[in-house]
Scaffold this motif. Structure first.
Motif, mmCIF file in Angstrom:
data_model
loop_
_atom_site.group_PDB
_atom_site.id
_atom_site.type_symbol
_atom_site.label_atom_id
_atom_site.label_comp_id
_atom_site.label_asym_id
_atom_site.label_seq_id
_atom_site.Cartn_x
_atom_site.Cartn_y
_atom_site.Cartn_z
ATOM 1 N N CYS A 62 18.584 1.132 6.178
ATOM 2 C CA CYS A 62 17.296 -0.160 5.687
ATOM 3 C C CYS A 62 16.512 -0.908 6.546
ATOM 4 C CB CYS A 62 18.437 -1.056 4.775
ATOM 5 S SG CYS A 62 19.318 -0.170 3.309
ATOM 6 N N ALA A 63 16.474 -0.613 7.846
ATOM 7 C CA ALA A 63 15.957 -1.632 8.624
ATOM 8 C C ALA A 63 14.818 -0.884 9.438
ATOM 9 C CB ALA A 63 17.273 -2.171 9.733
ATOM 10 N N LYS A 64 13.885 -1.854 9.710
ATOM 11 C CA LYS A 64 12.761 -1.426 10.604
ATOM 12 C C LYS A 64 13.162 -1.034 11.989
ATOM 13 C CE LYS A 64 8.851 -3.001 7.835
ATOM 14 N NZ LYS A 64 7.935 -3.988 7.957
ATOM 15 N N GLU A 65 14.101 -2.083 12.697
ATOM 16 C CA GLU A 65 14.467 -2.231 13.877
ATOM 17 C C GLU A 65 16.158 -2.226 13.549
ATOM 18 O OE1 GLU A 65 13.036 -5.323 16.200
ATOM 19 O OE2 GLU A 65 11.002 -5.106 15.447
ATOM 20 N N ARG A 66 16.727 -1.487 14.417
ATOM 21 C CA ARG A 66 18.212 -1.133 14.425
ATOM 22 C C ARG A 66 18.845 -1.898 15.792
ATOM 23 N NH1 ARG A 66 15.211 2.570 12.315
ATOM 24 N NH2 ARG A 66 15.284 3.467 14.410
ATOM 25 N N TYR A 67 19.648 -2.740 15.729
ATOM 26 C CA TYR A 67 20.419 -3.133 16.929
ATOM 27 C C TYR A 67 21.813 -3.006 16.785
ATOM 28 C CZ TYR A 67 15.832 -5.233 17.860
ATOM 29 O OH TYR A 67 14.449 -5.351 18.190
ATOM 30 N N LEU A 68 22.472 -2.537 18.003
ATOM 31 C CA LEU A 68 23.965 -2.569 18.329
ATOM 32 C C LEU A 68 24.275 -3.810 19.112
ATOM 33 C CD1 LEU A 68 26.470 -1.137 18.063
ATOM 34 C CD2 LEU A 68 26.111 0.010 20.052
ATOM 35 N N ALA A 69 25.064 -4.429 18.605
ATOM 36 C CA ALA A 69 25.649 -5.853 19.579
ATOM 37 C C ALA A 69 27.070 -5.440 19.627
ATOM 38 C CB ALA A 69 25.502 -7.110 18.560
ATOM 39 N N VAL A 70 27.335 -5.340 20.831
ATOM 40 C CA VAL A 70 28.694 -4.954 21.243
ATOM 41 C C VAL A 70 29.155 -5.219 22.447
ATOM 42 C CG1 VAL A 70 27.730 -2.506 21.952
ATOM 43 C CG2 VAL A 70 30.161 -2.834 21.273
ATOM 44 N N ASP A 71 30.244 -5.760 22.895
ATOM 45 C CA ASP A 71 30.486 -6.143 24.296
ATOM 46 C C ASP A 71 31.081 -5.015 25.175
ATOM 47 O OD1 ASP A 71 33.850 -5.664 24.836
ATOM 48 O OD2 ASP A 71 33.506 -6.694 22.828
ATOM 49 N N SER A 72 31.050 -5.150 26.467
ATOM 50 C CA SER A 72 30.850 -4.100 27.329
ATOM 51 C C SER A 72 32.193 -3.438 27.464
ATOM 52 C CB SER A 72 30.617 -4.655 28.893
ATOM 53 O OG SER A 72 31.351 -5.691 29.252
ATOM 54 N N SER A 73 33.186 -4.044 26.969
ATOM 55 C CA SER A 73 34.417 -3.256 26.719
ATOM 56 C C SER A 73 34.744 -2.072 25.994
ATOM 57 C CB SER A 73 35.655 -4.350 26.517
ATOM 58 O OG SER A 73 35.675 -4.470 25.192
ATOM 59 N N LYS A 74 33.509 -1.961 25.016
ATOM 60 C CA LYS A 74 33.467 -0.985 23.972
ATOM 61 C C LYS A 74 32.870 0.353 24.529
ATOM 62 C CE LYS A 74 35.492 -3.877 21.185
ATOM 63 N NZ LYS A 74 34.643 -4.391 20.142
ATOM 64 N N LEU A 75 31.984 0.109 25.632
ATOM 65 C CA LEU A 75 31.479 1.528 26.350
ATOM 66 C C LEU A 75 32.226 2.470 27.060
ATOM 67 C CD1 LEU A 75 28.607 -0.577 28.170
ATOM 68 C CD2 LEU A 75 28.594 0.251 25.821
ATOM 69 N N GLY A 76 31.980 3.491 26.610
ATOM 70 C CA GLY A 76 32.800 4.803 27.120
ATOM 71 C C GLY A 76 34.248 4.878 26.166
ATOM 72 N N ARG A 77 33.942 4.304 24.802
ATOM 73 C CA ARG A 77 35.425 4.412 23.967
ATOM 74 C C ARG A 77 35.000 5.200 22.724
ATOM 75 N NH1 ARG A 77 38.872 -1.232 23.767
ATOM 76 N NH2 ARG A 77 40.554 0.445 23.519
ATOM 77 N N LEU A 78 35.789 5.576 22.152
ATOM 78 C CA LEU A 78 35.662 6.404 20.756
ATOM 79 C C LEU A 78 36.759 6.009 19.982
ATOM 80 C CD1 LEU A 78 34.096 9.024 19.871
ATOM 81 C CD2 LEU A 78 35.733 10.379 20.647
ATOM 82 N N ALA A 79 35.977 5.919 18.687
ATOM 83 C CA ALA A 79 37.079 5.433 17.501
ATOM 84 C C ALA A 79 36.960 6.724 16.630
ATOM 85 C CB ALA A 79 36.624 4.268 17.161
ATOM 86 N N PHE A 80 37.480 6.456 15.427
ATOM 87 C CA PHE A 80 37.681 7.199 14.362
ATOM 88 C C PHE A 80 36.676 7.729 13.578
ATOM 89 C CE2 PHE A 80 38.881 7.984 9.690
ATOM 90 C CZ PHE A 80 39.357 9.227 9.845
ATOM 91 N N ALA A 81 35.668 6.875 13.019
ATOM 92 C CA ALA A 81 34.474 7.397 12.137
ATOM 93 C C ALA A 81 33.261 7.248 12.996
ATOM 94 C CB ALA A 81 34.740 6.542 10.838
ATOM 95 N N ASN A 82 32.422 8.140 12.678
ATOM 96 C CA ASN A 82 31.074 8.225 13.103
ATOM 97 C C ASN A 82 30.226 7.194 12.347
ATOM 98 O OD1 ASN A 82 31.253 10.114 15.447
ATOM 99 N ND2 ASN A 82 30.969 11.625 14.028
ATOM 100 N N ILE A 83 29.379 6.424 13.296
ATOM 101 C CA ILE A 83 28.442 5.561 12.700
ATOM 102 C C ILE A 83 27.082 6.275 12.652
ATOM 103 C CG2 ILE A 83 27.218 3.312 12.464
ATOM 104 C CD1 ILE A 83 30.010 2.089 13.526
ATOM 105 N N CYS A 84 26.619 6.533 14.132
ATOM 106 C CA CYS A 84 25.199 6.864 14.195
ATOM 107 C C CYS A 84 25.205 7.366 15.699
ATOM 108 C CB CYS A 84 24.064 5.872 14.023
ATOM 109 S SG CYS A 84 23.899 4.700 15.299
ATOM 110 N N ALA A 85 24.115 8.372 16.149
ATOM 111 C CA ALA A 85 23.975 8.489 17.338
ATOM 112 C C ALA A 85 22.973 7.467 18.213
ATOM 113 C CB ALA A 85 22.886 9.795 17.487
ATOM 114 N N LEU A 86 23.369 7.256 19.368
ATOM 115 C CA LEU A 86 22.559 6.106 20.132
ATOM 116 C C LEU A 86 21.227 6.078 19.936
ATOM 117 C CD1 LEU A 86 24.679 5.790 23.345
ATOM 118 C CD2 LEU A 86 24.611 4.213 21.618
#
Length: 253
Positions: free
Chosen positions: A199-223
């Motif tokens: 729904c957005a013109k600009e799409r931002y991921l707000a995430v702390d650095s501990s999440k980088l390199g980790r993989l969870a269960f359900a896909n959201i989107c490609a980087l």
């Protein structure tokens, strides 16, 4: 003290120290060791802890989602830094979508000096946080309240979100991978986040650095589907190179 309150305090200690000892907890809370063992049994059944001899350790599985009351207390300083950076991207009069993450609650707080914003969110916590903002519109899609979470989920949420067009969406997630993109521990949350991004013109991921390199269960989107990544520390060089190569703006203190 109620049993649930005691278990939450035990969980907080597990998160901070990675392990707990039954005898120490028994003394701290002035209850029997058997009571503490039952608390640890419940945390293990919920997937939050793994019992060990004489105590328990935290379950490090990224697909296990901590209760919201616990998550919002984790890495507060980092979430505040992320929220401050996100607020700089928002203009007076913007229409925004915020997901039901604890990071989004901090972003909502950081936006309170803005004027005439329209916020669309499936977070009950954000709804309460912004309930006294004059001149703002806060819209909440209809859906099902998820047990243990201050969030609305389900097909009705997704359908409702897709009726709107906004300038910016801010989401968070449980894991970020250069190969697999952004992922979450719960498929219903992932569906809602995908709808917000659409729904957005600009799409931002707000995430702390501990999440980088980790993989969870359900896909959201490609980087590559994101316009920007906001984090609390400078990412490693390989991440910065990837962002540059794919035209993804990276914001960090």
């Amino acid at each position: 003290m109620l049993a649930q309150e005691r278990r939450n305090l035990i969980l907080e200690r597990l998160i901070e120290e990675k392990s707990v000892v039954v005898s120490e907890l028994s003394q701290r809370f002035s209850v029997s060791e058997e009571t503490i063992r039952r608390d640890l049994d419940k945390l293990e059944r919920d997937g939050l802890a793994v019992k060990s001899y004489g105590g328990a350790v935290i379950n490090e599985n990224v697909s296990i989602d901590m209760p919201f009351s616990i998550r919002k207390k984790r890495n507060i300083a980092g979430k505040q830094r992320i929220a401050e950076l996100a607020a700089r991207l928002v203009e007076n009069g913007d229409h925004l979508m915020l997901d039901a993450s604890s990071t989004a609650v901090f972003i909502a707080r950081a936006l309170k000096d803005k004027q005439n914003l329209t916020i669309i969110t499936n977070s009950i916590e954000i709804l309460v946080e912004l309930s006294d903002m004059p001149g703002w519109k806060v819209l909440v899609p209809g859906g099902c309240l998820m047990e243990g979470y201050l969030a609305l989920i389900g097909p009705a949420v997704t359908e409702s979100l897709l009726q709107y067009h906004v300038e910016k969406t801010f989401i968070s997630c449980k894991g970020v991978s250069l190969e697999e993109g952004t992922t979450d521990s719960n498929a219903d949350f992932a569906h809602a986040k995908r709808a917000m991004l659409r729904c957005a013109k600009e799409r931002y991921l707000a995430v702390d650095s501990s999440k980088l390199g980790r993989l969870a269960f359900a896909n959201i989107c490609a980087l590559e589907d994101l316009d920007g990544v906001i984090t609390d520390e400078q990412p490693p060089a390989e991440w910065l190179d990837y962002f540059t190569q794919h035209g993804i703006r990276c914001y960090y203190p």
